[in-house]
Scaffold this motif. Sequence first.
Motif, PDB file in Angstrom:
ATOM      1  N   GLN A  24       7.374   6.012   5.972  1.00 26.63           N
ATOM      2  CA  GLN A  24       7.917   5.298   7.131  1.00 26.63           C
ATOM      3  C   GLN A  24       8.622   4.009   6.724  1.00 26.63           C
ATOM      4  OE1 GLN A  24       5.069   4.483  10.189  1.00 26.63           O
ATOM      5  NE2 GLN A  24       6.602   3.615  11.544  1.00 26.63           N
ATOM      6  N   ASN A  25       7.928   3.197   5.887  1.00 24.42           N
ATOM      7  CA  ASN A  25       8.559   1.949   5.448  1.00 24.42           C
ATOM      8  C   ASN A  25       9.152   2.094   4.054  1.00 24.42           C
ATOM      9  OD1 ASN A  25       7.980   0.401   7.836  1.00 24.42           O
ATOM     10  ND2 ASN A  25       5.850   0.639   7.216  1.00 24.42           N
ATOM     11  N   PHE A  26       9.558   3.280   3.745  1.00 25.25           N
ATOM     12  CA  PHE A  26      10.330   3.664   2.564  1.00 25.25           C
ATOM     13  C   PHE A  26       9.493   3.753   1.287  1.00 25.25           C
ATOM     14  CE2 PHE A  26      12.977   0.594   5.149  1.00 25.25           C
ATOM     15  CZ  PHE A  26      13.385   1.553   6.057  1.00 25.25           C
ATOM     16  N   GLY A  27       8.540   2.828   1.084  1.00 26.59           N
ATOM     17  CA  GLY A  27       7.714   2.882  -0.126  1.00 26.59           C
ATOM     18  C   GLY A  27       8.522   2.785  -1.410  1.00 26.59           C
ATOM     19  N   LEU A  28       9.613   2.012  -1.358  1.00 24.89           N
ATOM     20  CA  LEU A  28      10.447   1.877  -2.558  1.00 24.89           C
ATOM     21  C   LEU A  28       9.931   0.741  -3.433  1.00 24.89           C
ATOM     22  CD1 LEU A  28      13.947   2.288  -0.917  1.00 24.89           C
ATOM     23  CD2 LEU A  28      12.604   4.015  -2.101  1.00 24.89           C
ATOM     24  N   LYS A  61       0.825  -1.207   0.000  1.00 30.95           N
ATOM     25  CA  LYS A  61       0.000   0.000   0.000  1.00 30.95           C
ATOM     26  C   LYS A  61       0.860   1.258   0.000  1.00 30.95           C
ATOM     27  CE  LYS A  61      -3.741   1.960   2.495  1.00 30.95           C
ATOM     28  NZ  LYS A  61      -3.005   2.918   3.318  1.00 30.95           N
ATOM     29  N   GLU A  62       1.948   1.199   0.721  1.00 26.27           N
ATOM     30  CA  GLU A  62       2.803   2.381   0.800  1.00 26.27           C
ATOM     31  C   GLU A  62       3.496   2.664  -0.528  1.00 26.27           C
ATOM     32  OE1 GLU A  62       4.922   3.803   4.821  1.00 26.27           O
ATOM     33  OE2 GLU A  62       6.187   2.623   3.523  1.00 26.27           O
ATOM     34  N   VAL A  63       3.825   1.590  -1.259  1.00 25.22           N
ATOM     35  CA  VAL A  63       4.435   1.769  -2.575  1.00 25.22           C
ATOM     36  C   VAL A  63       3.437   2.452  -3.512  1.00 25.22           C
ATOM     37  CG1 VAL A  63       5.376   0.548  -4.569  1.00 25.22           C
ATOM     38  CG2 VAL A  63       5.966  -0.199  -2.277  1.00 25.22           C
ATOM     39  N   LEU A  64       2.168   2.053  -3.415  1.00 33.51           N
ATOM     40  CA  LEU A  64       1.139   2.697  -4.223  1.00 33.51           C
ATOM     41  C   LEU A  64       0.970   4.163  -3.834  1.00 33.51           C
ATOM     42  CD1 LEU A  64      -1.785   0.159  -4.552  1.00 33.51           C
ATOM     43  CD2 LEU A  64      -0.077   0.831  -6.232  1.00 33.51           C
ATOM     44  N   GLU A  65       0.968   4.405  -2.519  1.00 35.30           N
ATOM     45  CA  GLU A  65       0.869   5.788  -2.052  1.00 35.30           C
ATOM     46  C   GLU A  65       2.026   6.608  -2.602  1.00 35.30           C
ATOM     47  OE1 GLU A  65       0.781   5.843   2.226  1.00 35.30           O
ATOM     48  OE2 GLU A  65      -1.215   6.712   2.190  1.00 35.30           O
ATOM     49  N   ALA A  66       3.224   6.010  -2.585  1.00 33.85           N
ATOM     50  CA  ALA A  66       4.396   6.714  -3.098  1.00 33.85           C
ATOM     51  C   ALA A  66       4.183   7.062  -4.562  1.00 33.85           C
ATOM     52  CB  ALA A  66       5.649   5.862  -2.915  1.00 33.85           C
ATOM     53  N   ALA A  67       3.699   6.086  -5.342  1.00 36.25           N
ATOM     54  CA  ALA A  67       3.463   6.336  -6.762  1.00 36.25           C
ATOM     55  C   ALA A  67       2.501   7.513  -6.935  1.00 36.25           C
ATOM     56  CB  ALA A  67       2.907   5.085  -7.427  1.00 36.25           C
ATOM     57  N   THR A  68       1.436   7.529  -6.153  1.00 38.97           N
ATOM     58  CA  THR A  68       0.471   8.621  -6.252  1.00 38.97           C
ATOM     59  C   THR A  68       1.092   9.938  -5.793  1.00 38.97           C
ATOM     60  OG1 THR A  68      -1.162   6.981  -5.616  1.00 38.97           O
ATOM     61  CG2 THR A  68      -1.909   9.249  -5.693  1.00 38.97           C
ATOM     62  N   ALA A  69       1.823   9.882  -4.686  1.00 40.87           N
ATOM     63  CA  ALA A  69       2.395  11.106  -4.124  1.00 40.87           C
ATOM     64  C   ALA A  69       3.385  11.773  -5.076  1.00 40.87           C
ATOM     65  CB  ALA A  69       3.079  10.796  -2.797  1.00 40.87           C
ATOM     66  N   PHE A  70       4.013  10.983  -5.957  1.00 39.41           N
ATOM     67  CA  PHE A  70       4.948  11.581  -6.904  1.00 39.41           C
ATOM     68  C   PHE A  70       4.258  12.001  -8.197  1.00 39.41           C
ATOM     69  CE2 PHE A  70       7.893   9.696  -3.969  1.00 39.41           C
ATOM     70  CZ  PHE A  70       8.810  10.715  -3.839  1.00 39.41           C
ATOM     71  N   GLY A  71       2.923  11.958  -8.196  1.00 40.00           N
ATOM     72  CA  GLY A  71       2.184  12.511  -9.324  1.00 40.00           C
ATOM     73  C   GLY A  71       1.986  11.538 -10.479  1.00 40.00           C
ATOM     74  N   SER A  72       1.888  10.222 -10.191  1.00 40.48           N
ATOM     75  CA  SER A  72       1.602   9.277 -11.269  1.00 40.48           C
ATOM     76  C   SER A  72       0.123   9.334 -11.619  1.00 40.48           C
ATOM     77  CB  SER A  72       1.910   7.841 -10.845  1.00 40.48           C
ATOM     78  OG  SER A  72       3.106   7.786 -10.129  1.00 40.48           O
ATOM     79  N   THR A  73      -0.199   9.212 -12.904  1.00 39.35           N
ATOM     80  CA  THR A  73      -1.587   9.026 -13.297  1.00 39.35           C
ATOM     81  C   THR A  73      -1.950   7.575 -12.997  1.00 39.35           C
ATOM     82  OG1 THR A  73      -0.941   8.342 -15.497  1.00 39.35           O
ATOM     83  CG2 THR A  73      -1.368  10.683 -15.186  1.00 39.35           C
ATOM     84  N   THR A  74      -3.243   7.256 -13.063  1.00 33.64           N
ATOM     85  CA  THR A  74      -3.675   5.879 -12.787  1.00 33.64           C
ATOM     86  C   THR A  74      -2.966   4.901 -13.721  1.00 33.64           C
ATOM     87  OG1 THR A  74      -5.808   6.879 -12.365  1.00 33.64           O
ATOM     88  CG2 THR A  74      -5.733   4.490 -12.385  1.00 33.64           C
ATOM     89  N   LEU A  75      -2.854   5.282 -14.994  1.00 32.43           N
ATOM     90  CA  LEU A  75      -2.214   4.410 -15.977  1.00 32.43           C
ATOM     91  C   LEU A  75      -0.725   4.228 -15.664  1.00 32.43           C
ATOM     92  CD1 LEU A  75      -2.729   2.808 -18.596  1.00 32.43           C
ATOM     93  CD2 LEU A  75      -1.934   4.822 -19.849  1.00 32.43           C
TER      94      LEU A  75
END
Lengths: 290, 391
Positions: free
Chosen positions: B115-119, A188-202
């Motif tokens: 927190q858990n890096f999100g890499l 979930k956090e990886v997805l949040e990261a993707a969104t937070a960096f301005g990725s579109t859904t695609l």
Amino acid sequence: MKDYLLKFPDAWQFDVNDVIDNGIKAFSRNHREFFNIIKKGVVFSIHGIKDFLSFIPWWLFILIIVLIGCRVSRKKHVGILYGAMLFFIGSAGLWDHMLQTLSIIIASVVLSVLLGFPIGILLALKKDAERIVRPILDLMQTMPTFVYLIPAVMLFGVGITPALMATTIYAIVPMIRLTSHGIDQVDKEVLEAATAFGSTTLQTLVKVQIPQALPTIMTGVNQTIMMAMSMVVTCAIIGAEGLGMEILVATNRTEMGKALMPGISIVFIAVILDRITQGLVGDRERMPNE
Amino acid sequence: MSKDVIIKVENLCKLYGKNKAEATELMKRGADKDTVYKKTGVTVALWDVSFEVERGKIFVIIGLSGSGKSTLIRCLNLLTKPTSGKIYFEGEDIQKFSKQQILNYRRNKISMVFQNFGLMSHRNVLNNVAYGLEVKNVPRQLRENKAREMIALVGLDGWEEQAISNLSGGMKQRVGLARALASDPDVLLMDEPFSALDPLVRREMQFELLSIQSKLEKTIIFITHDINEAFKLGDTVAIMRDGKIIQIDTPERMSARPADDYVREFIESADKTQILTAKHVMIRPKCLVKPKDMPSQAIREMGANDVSTAYVVDDKMKFLGVITIDDAILARDKNLPMPSLIKTDVYTCHEDTILSEILSIAAESKYPLAVLDSQGKLKGIISKAAVLSSL
């Protein structure tokens, strides 16, 4: 005691057999053109695959499998073992039957992946779609194959076309399920990261979700191949040539010896396909950065 | 001169659940979070939060888990949509942004460290750092150059092609930081970035962050549950409880004048847990000798390890004292037995001694401190420099 308390009353039983039969027959008559086009397409593709496989000389075919086997397992003797298995199939006089079986399997696996991959993604992204499709998937896996073989035969006649349909219906399920599961499982956090960096859904889908889910998706492909293999004999019943047909004929004549060789051949092909595709999954997991 | 406010939050609320109107009414009448949840099934994550963040400053939000700090930080880049209230970025209401404007805001103005890096484990270090630039279609050469620059900034040069799984926790968060800096944002959101790291690495990262901050002068909104971290990093600290901000102040004023008992307790209790002890900073002694060893052997040992004192232990690692290289040479030349020259008046401390107590001893001691366990066995040594640098 009244009769209707002991036996389910006749008046409450219904009979839709004729309605359904006639419905399908009428449907088939009215859309003959359409089904013929599909049939021609399927026959053309599978024959194409078969012709291509036959075009490869047997020794080159074996050599290719030996090399792939060595590569994915990283052990020489494993590749050689795969080669020996294929050699056995050839010397049992079943080379051509094997190619026939392989061409149906390849066609149905390709079809399953082409359809199952996008459906799986859709299920993962749209929870509404999941609620509708999941019971259908359960139905496809538990409904005895013959039930949908009959309409397939009524619409396409006997041969490889209904065989391909039946195999695909059965084999596509793990492809859909594991694709969807793989995408669901992305951190979930990886997805949040993707969104937070301005990725579109695609962009999120293509750059994050699919690559992260790839090992699971590859397991789906592996399962799909295995399911397709298990349909070989069933396909023979509706007239698909190949190893399954050999077994079916031998069964009808109760000739154990004649059934054994194609049986072993099917096992060998299954083992080779399984190990090679699993090896590809392992490769991905070992080297996440290619 | 008026303050240069970059982010301004006004009366921000976030409620989770169906019956929001009723919950809002209850909250307005002063009900607490638990009562509202019991009566309406609505979780109040944020209630009437207002604050301003000045450009180039570090704004720390501190609170226990469940206090709403993660929800708050996610509202600032709209990962979470607030229920009510306003968020202004450079005077613009970000909730009025179109889809494209939100994308541009996230791509250029504000970035985040997790927190858990999100890499992304399928990408190497370089491609993780370049991700933010990749999604805004910066050409490959350009984004890779920028990513390399950021990787060097966080001290990971040489690791560009490595897989994420090959990195330690501290290194992973350096990658997370480099990724957040790569798009050159104005604001950095950091959601408990160092909480998953062990205490020593955490200190190192805090130091690293401050030194990067002094170079780049970003605005940083930093979330933590560690009051020491908050006071160390924050220009301003906001303390949260049950979705509300209780106090916003500079660290000095907050510890001098806590707004209420909760803040006071928070400052005091958290203070104790995060303290380092001797065993966190000690190193293994390079040179150990036994009393029955020949002086010439001790000299060779010291020479080989480039030190001027050796630590003397018995067969069971029990600490006996130190011997200097001068004394050892004396012993060799005059043929004296080693034990007679062992200095026993060495400062020692227990491995659980708090670092601030060690400071005064370390300042007086001629040799690195010997760290012992309860049985008097030598566990390690602490140099004066190690104590001072870790404080």
